[in-house]
Write a protein that holds these residues in place. Structure first.
Motif, PDB file in Angstrom:
ATOM      1  N   ILE A 119       9.798  -5.502 -13.944  1.00 12.17           N
ATOM      2  CA  ILE A 119       9.941  -6.681 -13.072  1.00 12.17           C
ATOM      3  C   ILE A 119       8.488  -6.899 -12.720  1.00 12.17           C
ATOM      4  CG2 ILE A 119      11.034  -7.538 -10.991  1.00 12.17           C
ATOM      5  CD1 ILE A 119      13.050  -5.415 -11.294  1.00 12.17           C
ATOM      6  N   ARG A 120       8.172  -8.259 -12.648  1.00 10.95           N
ATOM      7  CA  ARG A 120       7.017  -8.878 -11.970  1.00 10.95           C
ATOM      8  C   ARG A 120       7.425  -9.656 -10.803  1.00 10.95           C
ATOM      9  NH1 ARG A 120       2.339 -10.965 -15.935  1.00 10.95           N
ATOM     10  NH2 ARG A 120       2.071  -8.704 -15.504  1.00 10.95           N
ATOM     11  N   ILE A 121       6.962  -9.095  -9.846  1.00 12.45           N
ATOM     12  CA  ILE A 121       7.031 -10.227  -8.457  1.00 12.45           C
ATOM     13  C   ILE A 121       5.910 -11.018  -8.510  1.00 12.45           C
ATOM     14  CG2 ILE A 121       7.253  -9.850  -5.977  1.00 12.45           C
ATOM     15  CD1 ILE A 121       9.427  -8.638  -7.401  1.00 12.45           C
ATOM     16  N   ILE A 122       6.195 -12.409  -8.128  1.00 10.40           N
ATOM     17  CA  ILE A 122       5.219 -13.446  -8.079  1.00 10.40           C
ATOM     18  C   ILE A 122       5.367 -13.768  -6.421  1.00 10.40           C
ATOM     19  CG2 ILE A 122       4.636 -15.610  -8.541  1.00 10.40           C
ATOM     20  CD1 ILE A 122       6.086 -15.073 -11.342  1.00 10.40           C
ATOM     21  N   HIS A 123       4.064 -13.659  -5.887  1.00 10.83           N
ATOM     22  CA  HIS A 123       3.875 -14.166  -4.610  1.00 10.83           C
ATOM     23  C   HIS A 123       2.978 -15.375  -4.557  1.00 10.83           C
ATOM     24  CE1 HIS A 123       6.125 -11.185  -2.436  1.00 10.83           C
ATOM     25  NE2 HIS A 123       5.676 -10.228  -2.832  1.00 10.83           N
ATOM     26  N   GLN A 124       3.534 -16.595  -4.458  1.00  5.23           N
ATOM     27  CA  GLN A 124       2.795 -17.821  -4.826  1.00  5.23           C
ATOM     28  C   GLN A 124       2.480 -18.477  -3.823  1.00  5.23           C
ATOM     29  OE1 GLN A 124       4.604 -20.698  -7.198  1.00  5.23           O
ATOM     30  NE2 GLN A 124       3.555 -21.895  -5.910  1.00  5.23           N
ATOM     31  N   PRO A 125       1.079 -18.909  -3.428  1.00  3.88           N
ATOM     32  CA  PRO A 125       0.400 -19.781  -2.533  1.00  3.88           C
ATOM     33  C   PRO A 125       0.645 -21.469  -3.103  1.00  3.88           C
ATOM     34  CG  PRO A 125      -1.249 -19.101  -3.960  1.00  3.88           C
ATOM     35  CD  PRO A 125      -0.134 -18.501  -4.325  1.00  3.88           C
ATOM     36  N   THR A 174       0.534 -10.893  -7.675  1.00  2.96           N
ATOM     37  CA  THR A 174       1.505 -10.119  -8.676  1.00  2.96           C
ATOM     38  C   THR A 174       1.674  -8.825  -8.473  1.00  2.96           C
ATOM     39  OG1 THR A 174      -0.011  -9.722 -10.418  1.00  2.96           O
ATOM     40  CG2 THR A 174       0.964 -11.870 -10.502  1.00  2.96           C
ATOM     41  N   VAL A 175       3.012  -8.293  -8.538  1.00  2.00           N
ATOM     42  CA  VAL A 175       3.287  -6.909  -8.401  1.00  2.00           C
ATOM     43  C   VAL A 175       4.147  -6.605  -9.502  1.00  2.00           C
ATOM     44  CG1 VAL A 175       4.358  -5.092  -6.919  1.00  2.00           C
ATOM     45  CG2 VAL A 175       3.293  -7.165  -5.678  1.00  2.00           C
ATOM     46  N   ASP A 176       3.599  -5.660 -10.435  1.00  2.00           N
ATOM     47  CA  ASP A 176       4.271  -5.076 -11.469  1.00  2.00           C
ATOM     48  C   ASP A 176       4.931  -3.768 -11.110  1.00  2.00           C
ATOM     49  OD1 ASP A 176       3.975  -7.056 -13.666  1.00  2.00           O
ATOM     50  OD2 ASP A 176       1.719  -6.577 -13.014  1.00  2.00           O
ATOM     51  N   ILE A 177       6.413  -3.947 -11.543  1.00  4.22           N
ATOM     52  CA  ILE A 177       7.346  -2.685 -11.287  1.00  4.22           C
ATOM     53  C   ILE A 177       7.519  -2.237 -12.728  1.00  4.22           C
ATOM     54  CG2 ILE A 177       9.357  -1.886 -10.150  1.00  4.22           C
ATOM     55  CD1 ILE A 177       9.012  -4.311  -8.199  1.00  4.22           C
ATOM     56  N   ASP A 178       7.493  -0.986 -13.161  1.00  6.43           N
ATOM     57  CA  ASP A 178       7.543  -0.724 -14.671  1.00  6.43           C
ATOM     58  C   ASP A 178       8.351   0.628 -14.486  1.00  6.43           C
ATOM     59  OD1 ASP A 178       7.523  -0.114 -17.399  1.00  6.43           O
ATOM     60  OD2 ASP A 178       5.407  -0.153 -17.327  1.00  6.43           O
ATOM     61  N   SER A 179       9.695   0.434 -15.370  1.00  5.23           N
ATOM     62  CA  SER A 179      10.412   1.622 -15.266  1.00  5.23           C
ATOM     63  C   SER A 179       9.980   2.708 -16.210  1.00  5.23           C
ATOM     64  CB  SER A 179      11.855   1.203 -15.822  1.00  5.23           C
ATOM     65  OG  SER A 179      11.776   0.796 -17.159  1.00  5.23           O
ATOM     66  N   GLN A 191       0.893  -1.147  -0.006  1.00 13.41           N
ATOM     67  CA  GLN A 191      -0.102   0.041   0.034  1.00 13.41           C
ATOM     68  C   GLN A 191       1.100   1.253  -0.001  1.00 13.41           C
ATOM     69  OE1 GLN A 191      -3.003   0.391   3.144  1.00 13.41           O
ATOM     70  NE2 GLN A 191      -4.168  -1.640   2.230  1.00 13.41           N
ATOM     71  N   GLY A 192       0.635   2.149  -1.012  1.00 10.26           N
ATOM     72  CA  GLY A 192       1.239   3.551  -0.920  1.00 10.26           C
ATOM     73  C   GLY A 192       2.589   3.242  -1.729  1.00 10.26           C
ATOM     74  N   LEU A 193       2.929   2.240  -2.332  1.00  4.79           N
ATOM     75  CA  LEU A 193       4.167   1.959  -3.144  1.00  4.79           C
ATOM     76  C   LEU A 193       3.790   2.269  -4.431  1.00  4.79           C
ATOM     77  CD1 LEU A 193       5.971  -0.864  -1.389  1.00  4.79           C
ATOM     78  CD2 LEU A 193       6.290   1.607  -1.028  1.00  4.79           C
ATOM     79  N   ASP A 194       4.667   2.731  -5.630  1.00  4.09           N
ATOM     80  CA  ASP A 194       4.572   2.884  -6.786  1.00  4.09           C
ATOM     81  C   ASP A 194       4.491   1.772  -7.709  1.00  4.09           C
ATOM     82  OD1 ASP A 194       3.794   4.104  -9.265  1.00  4.09           O
ATOM     83  OD2 ASP A 194       5.536   5.387  -9.325  1.00  4.09           O
ATOM     84  N   CYS A 195       3.441   0.830  -7.493  1.00  5.20           N
ATOM     85  CA  CYS A 195       3.292  -0.294  -8.623  1.00  5.20           C
ATOM     86  C   CYS A 195       2.053  -0.961  -8.437  1.00  5.20           C
ATOM     87  CB  CYS A 195       4.189  -1.395  -7.425  1.00  5.20           C
ATOM     88  SG  CYS A 195       3.679  -1.808  -5.958  1.00  5.20           S
ATOM     89  N   ARG A 196       1.796  -1.769  -9.401  1.00  2.00           N
ATOM     90  CA  ARG A 196       0.414  -2.424  -9.667  1.00  2.00           C
ATOM     91  C   ARG A 196       0.469  -3.588  -9.013  1.00  2.00           C
ATOM     92  NH1 ARG A 196       0.603  -2.622 -14.770  1.00  2.00           N
ATOM     93  NH2 ARG A 196       0.326  -4.962 -15.130  1.00  2.00           N
ATOM     94  N   VAL A 197      -0.653  -3.841  -8.051  1.00  2.39           N
ATOM     95  CA  VAL A 197      -0.664  -5.145  -7.228  1.00  2.39           C
ATOM     96  C   VAL A 197      -2.065  -5.789  -7.642  1.00  2.39           C
ATOM     97  CG1 VAL A 197      -0.929  -6.163  -4.873  1.00  2.39           C
ATOM     98  CG2 VAL A 197       0.578  -4.047  -5.406  1.00  2.39           C
ATOM     99  N   SER A 198      -1.921  -7.067  -8.162  1.00  2.58           N
ATOM    100  CA  SER A 198      -3.228  -7.730  -8.418  1.00  2.58           C
ATOM    101  C   SER A 198      -3.221  -9.181  -8.151  1.00  2.58           C
ATOM    102  CB  SER A 198      -3.004  -8.000  -9.936  1.00  2.58           C
ATOM    103  OG  SER A 198      -3.014  -6.538 -10.782  1.00  2.58           O
TER     104      SER A 198
END
Length: 395
Positions: free
Chosen positions: A132-138, A63-68, A47-54
């Motif tokens: 960069i795509r961060i993958i948090h996987q269950p 997923t968390v997308d970090i786009d330059s 929350q509050g960070l400059d990224c797209r969380v889905s």
């Protein structure tokens, strides 16, 4: 300050945050496909960070997308966050508070390092190229795999390559391990129920003892690897559950066995599945019992793309990270890992981070006294961060 140096400093400054996150997750573990609180904790972190969380998949994937904002490749970094159905025996101030559930494989550490690394990559994204795509996987630990659910949900859409990591209590702290090609075993599982006829222990001739049939089956099962699989092949079969509980003077009518198969190539899997089915049917015939069974092909062999692995490893060896004392090919690993599903779709590599503890004792993964040296999280974050920077900034 160069971006590599800046990222390393940021991560070192945030080591205490990694430890705090890991200890919170360790104290509140959740089983595969039940990780709602962990899911909410991860989402709240961003929350509050400059990224797209889905949300992604049909469980608790994120997923968390970090786009330059600049053109370039897309790299995915993946960590898992489920726990195991194990009662923790460690005496820790952050010991599991959930009865019968424990982070006994290090997924709490995986999530902690990746959260803090992602936060710092977000802060530095204007200096990067690509994304960069961060993958948090269950649900890494239990079928149906969380990786499959997320892949079906589009987690790899637009991704060029994937990097994963796992802490390893069998490797020394400071070591980064790798291997090219077939690197971790594929897995199958089976359930067999032998049904005979129950009766009184004093009159066995009037019954048909399912325990006797089951015991023969367990013993004969060991001949599949020793006599039906090529000696040079990597294979193992384990019966991990034998449900024969009853009373001392009653002949058991039915028993259920559950087992595990590990292989390093698909031809060996085919041989073992075929021989297992033959043995089940043979036990039926020999003991006059009925068998109900299921043999399930689960995780495939994990294949690390040789070219991409070499690229990542060469990059890690080209920089000096004081906490990393060696980058070594540790050879194929015995456990299975559902990261293999990503590797079937994209050129990927899976690295290992040594986390053995200083007491000299063995603390195996999936044991009630599993432990890790928390310094491994900073090492993992620095290694993955370095690989990401070199990937996105390469000429």
């Amino acid at each position: 300050m160069e971006i590599q140096e800046e990222l390393m400093k940021r991560l070192a400054d945030d080591e205490e945050e990694m430890i705090k996150i890991r200890r919170h997750l360790h104290a509140h573990p959740e089983l595969s496909n039940q990780e709602k609180a962990t899911h909410d904790y991860i989402k709240n972190f961003y929350q509050g960070l400059d990224c797209r969380v889905s949300d992604c998949g049909d469980s608790y994937g994120i997923t968390v997308d970090i786009d330059s904002g600049k053109p370039g490749p897309k790299l995915a970094l993946r960590a898992d966050f489920d726990a195991l159905g194990i009662q923790e025996t460690n005496d820790l101030p952050f010991k599991s508070q959930n009865q019968g559930v424990m982070h006994a494989c290090g997924h709490d550490a995986h999530t902690a390092y990746l959260l803090v690394l992602a936060k710092n990559l977000i802060a530095l994204k204007d200096q990067l190229r690509g994304s960069i795509r961060i993958i948090h996987q269950p649900a890494e630990e239990k079928a149906p795999s969380g990786a499959l659910s997320m892949i079906a949900g589009g987690v790899l859409d637009g991704v060029d390559n994937v990097i994963g990591m796992h802490v390893m209590s069998t490797m020394p702290l400071g070591a980064i391990g790798y291997h090219s090609g077939d690197s971790q075993t594929g897995r199958s599982n089976f359930t067999v129920k032998f049904i005979g006829k129950g009766g009184h222990g004093s009159m066995p001739q009037l019954s048909n003892d399912a325990i006797v049939a089951g015991c023969y089956f367990v013993t004969a099962l060991q001949t599949i690897v020793s006599r039906r699989v090529e000696p040079a092949a990597h294979a193992s079969i384990t019966v991990g559950s034998f449900d024969g509980l009853g009373t001392s003077n009653a002949i058991k009518e039915a028993v259920t066995l559950k087992g595990d198969i590990r292989i390093m190539d698909e031809d060996t899997r085919t041989v073992i599945h075929d021989q297992l089915e033959r043995l089940i049917k043979g036990t039926e015939a020999m003991f006059g019992v009925k068998a109900e069974y299921e043999i399930v092909k689960d995780v495939p062999v994990l294949y690390n793309d040789p070219a991409f692995t070499k690229q990542v490893v060469t990059g890690l060896k080209s920089v000096t990270i004081p906490e990393i004392t060696q980058v070594t090919d540790f050879g194929p690993q015995d456990p299975s890992e559902d990261f293999s599903y990503y590797a079937l779709k994209k050129s990927s590599t899976f690295l290992y981070v040594g986390c053995d503890v200083a007491d000299g004792a063995v603390h195996p993964h999936h044991s009630p006294n599993f432990m890790l040296d928390e310094r491994c999280m900073l090492i993992a974050a620095k290694a993955a961060g370095t690989a990401a920077l070199q990937y996105l900034l390469r000429d």
